[in-house]
Scaffold this motif. Structure first.
Motif, PDB file in Angstrom:
ATOM      1  N   ALA A 163      27.568   0.991 -20.728  1.00  0.00           N
ATOM      2  CA  ALA A 163      26.787   0.753 -21.951  1.00  0.00           C
ATOM      3  C   ALA A 163      26.131   2.026 -22.490  1.00  0.00           C
ATOM      4  O   ALA A 163      26.055   2.226 -23.701  1.00  0.00           O
ATOM      5  CB  ALA A 163      25.733  -0.321 -21.706  1.00  0.00           C
ATOM      6  N   ALA A 164      25.644   2.905 -21.631  1.00  0.00           N
ATOM      7  CA  ALA A 164      24.972   4.131 -22.089  1.00  0.00           C
ATOM      8  C   ALA A 164      25.946   5.122 -22.718  1.00  0.00           C
ATOM      9  O   ALA A 164      25.536   6.042 -23.420  1.00  0.00           O
ATOM     10  CB  ALA A 164      24.235   4.795 -20.930  1.00  0.00           C
ATOM     11  N   LEU A 165      27.243   4.919 -22.479  1.00  0.00           N
ATOM     12  CA  LEU A 165      28.264   5.838 -22.978  1.00  0.00           C
ATOM     13  C   LEU A 165      28.959   5.333 -24.236  1.00  0.00           C
ATOM     14  O   LEU A 165      29.912   5.956 -24.706  1.00  0.00           O
ATOM     15  CB  LEU A 165      29.293   6.110 -21.878  1.00  0.00           C
ATOM     16  CG  LEU A 165      28.734   6.710 -20.583  1.00  0.00           C
ATOM     17  CD1 LEU A 165      29.835   6.852 -19.546  1.00  0.00           C
ATOM     18  CD2 LEU A 165      28.053   8.036 -20.846  1.00  0.00           C
ATOM     19  N   ARG A 166      28.499   4.252 -24.787  1.00  0.00           N
ATOM     20  CA  ARG A 166      29.117   3.712 -26.005  1.00  0.00           C
ATOM     21  C   ARG A 166      28.761   4.585 -27.203  1.00  0.00           C
ATOM     22  O   ARG A 166      27.652   5.090 -27.315  1.00  0.00           O
ATOM     23  CB  ARG A 166      28.676   2.274 -26.226  1.00  0.00           C
ATOM     24  CG  ARG A 166      29.214   1.378 -25.140  1.00  0.00           C
ATOM     25  CD  ARG A 166      28.778  -0.037 -25.323  1.00  0.00           C
ATOM     26  NE  ARG A 166      29.238  -0.822 -24.185  1.00  0.00           N
ATOM     27  CZ  ARG A 166      29.036  -2.101 -24.080  1.00  0.00           C
ATOM     28  NH1 ARG A 166      28.398  -2.767 -25.026  1.00  0.00           N
ATOM     29  NH2 ARG A 166      29.488  -2.746 -23.021  1.00  0.00           N
ATOM     30  N   THR A 167      29.705   4.726 -28.110  1.00  0.00           N
ATOM     31  CA  THR A 167      29.518   5.604 -29.262  1.00  0.00           C
ATOM     32  C   THR A 167      28.534   5.028 -30.269  1.00  0.00           C
ATOM     33  O   THR A 167      28.313   3.820 -30.335  1.00  0.00           O
ATOM     34  CB  THR A 167      30.867   5.883 -29.950  1.00  0.00           C
ATOM     35  OG1 THR A 167      31.472   4.648 -30.326  1.00  0.00           O
ATOM     36  CG2 THR A 167      31.796   6.668 -29.035  1.00  0.00           C
ATOM     37  N   LEU A 168      27.946   5.945 -31.061  1.00  0.00           N
ATOM     38  CA  LEU A 168      26.945   5.586 -32.059  1.00  0.00           C
ATOM     39  C   LEU A 168      27.576   5.451 -33.437  1.00  0.00           C
ATOM     40  O   LEU A 168      28.495   6.203 -33.778  1.00  0.00           O
ATOM     41  CB  LEU A 168      25.876   6.685 -32.136  1.00  0.00           C
ATOM     42  CG  LEU A 168      25.095   6.976 -30.861  1.00  0.00           C
ATOM     43  CD1 LEU A 168      24.197   8.191 -31.076  1.00  0.00           C
ATOM     44  CD2 LEU A 168      24.274   5.761 -30.463  1.00  0.00           C
ATOM     45  N   HIS A 169      27.023   4.532 -34.235  1.00  0.00           N
ATOM     46  CA  HIS A 169      27.489   4.318 -35.606  1.00  0.00           C
ATOM     47  C   HIS A 169      26.259   4.264 -36.498  1.00  0.00           C
ATOM     48  O   HIS A 169      25.399   3.398 -36.327  1.00  0.00           O
ATOM     49  CB  HIS A 169      28.323   3.033 -35.679  1.00  0.00           C
ATOM     50  CG  HIS A 169      29.508   3.106 -34.759  1.00  0.00           C
ATOM     51  ND1 HIS A 169      30.752   3.486 -35.190  1.00  0.00           N
ATOM     52  CD2 HIS A 169      29.615   2.918 -33.416  1.00  0.00           C
ATOM     53  CE1 HIS A 169      31.583   3.510 -34.159  1.00  0.00           C
ATOM     54  NE2 HIS A 169      30.907   3.168 -33.068  1.00  0.00           N
ATOM     55  N   HIS A 170      26.157   5.207 -37.422  1.00  0.00           N
ATOM     56  CA  HIS A 170      24.948   5.397 -38.226  1.00  0.00           C
ATOM     57  C   HIS A 170      24.706   4.231 -39.181  1.00  0.00           C
ATOM     58  O   HIS A 170      25.587   3.839 -39.931  1.00  0.00           O
ATOM     59  CB  HIS A 170      25.068   6.700 -39.014  1.00  0.00           C
ATOM     60  CG  HIS A 170      23.824   7.073 -39.717  1.00  0.00           C
ATOM     61  ND1 HIS A 170      23.685   6.959 -41.072  1.00  0.00           N
ATOM     62  CD2 HIS A 170      22.641   7.539 -39.250  1.00  0.00           C
ATOM     63  CE1 HIS A 170      22.482   7.358 -41.426  1.00  0.00           C
ATOM     64  NE2 HIS A 170      21.824   7.716 -40.337  1.00  0.00           N
ATOM     65  N   LEU A 171      23.485   3.687 -39.138  1.00  0.00           N
ATOM     66  CA  LEU A 171      23.090   2.584 -40.019  1.00  0.00           C
ATOM     67  C   LEU A 171      22.035   3.017 -41.030  1.00  0.00           C
ATOM     68  O   LEU A 171      21.689   2.259 -41.923  1.00  0.00           O
ATOM     69  CB  LEU A 171      22.550   1.411 -39.186  1.00  0.00           C
ATOM     70  CG  LEU A 171      23.502   0.835 -38.141  1.00  0.00           C
ATOM     71  CD1 LEU A 171      22.799  -0.238 -37.330  1.00  0.00           C
ATOM     72  CD2 LEU A 171      24.761   0.283 -38.795  1.00  0.00           C
TER      73      LEU A 171
END
Length: 192
Positions: A163-171
């Protein structure tokens, strides 16, 4: 946990639309900024596009050096991602100011950001009209790496263990969504 990614699979690293950290270096000056808009544009050879605003120091370094890297941050470094996207590196080195650890890329020796889950080293493909009119830069991916804990056999593999390695998606406004577990699709059967 870094592994080399075959260039045939390099575009898969950003195909799902993650926020990226654009790192650059020229004549001893370096910088990193966050970018919400990047995408693959060609598979063979792998080519990408990223929007780099006219006002940024990163843009100056990319134009001067002809190279940049796309680093794919994860949930574990969301604060760093927001910080480097909200501050300028024109007057001071963000790497030094925020203690950003980096390592040299294998092909272009660009500063790649530790703590990310994938890295693409790119040679700029000059497109003056797109750069000036739309702030869009194109690059040919010449080397790619990914964290073996989340990129397996040429594909992302997100599950409950990472879970800590999941990619980010800007909101917007410092908020990010993160990827969830993967779902395997199946080809539907035709109706009779």
């Amino acid at each position: 946990m870094r592994q080399i990614v075959d260039l045939a699979h390099a575009c898969r690293l950003i195909n799902h639309g993650p926020t990226v950290l654009v790192s650059s270096e020229h004549e001893g000056q370096r910088n990193v900024m966050a970018a919400a808009w990047s995408m693959p544009v060609e598979f063979t050879p792998p080519r990408v596009a990223v929007v780099i605003d006219k006002r940024t120091f990163t843009r100056e370094l990319v134009q001067a050096s002809g190279r940049f890297a796309l680093n794919i941050p994860c949930r574990a470094i969301a604060d760093l991602t927001y910080t480097v996207g909200s501050t300028s590196g024109r007057d001071e080195d963000k790497f030094a100011r925020y203690g950003i650890a980096s390592f040299a890329g294998t092909a272009l020796a660009l500063p790649l950001i530790e703590g990310c889950v994938a890295w693409l080293e790119c040679r700029r493909i000059a497109e003056p009209h797109s750069e000036e009119a739309y702030d869009t830069f194109f690059g040919e991916v010449v080397a790619a790496q990914a964290d073996a804990r989340v990129f397996v056999n040429g594909r992302w593999a997100f599950d409950d263990s990472n879970a800590a390695l999941r990619t980010l998606h800007h909101l917007g406004g410092g908020r990010f969504g993160v990827t969830s577990n993967t779902v395997q699709g199946r080809v539907l059967r035709s109706l009779p």
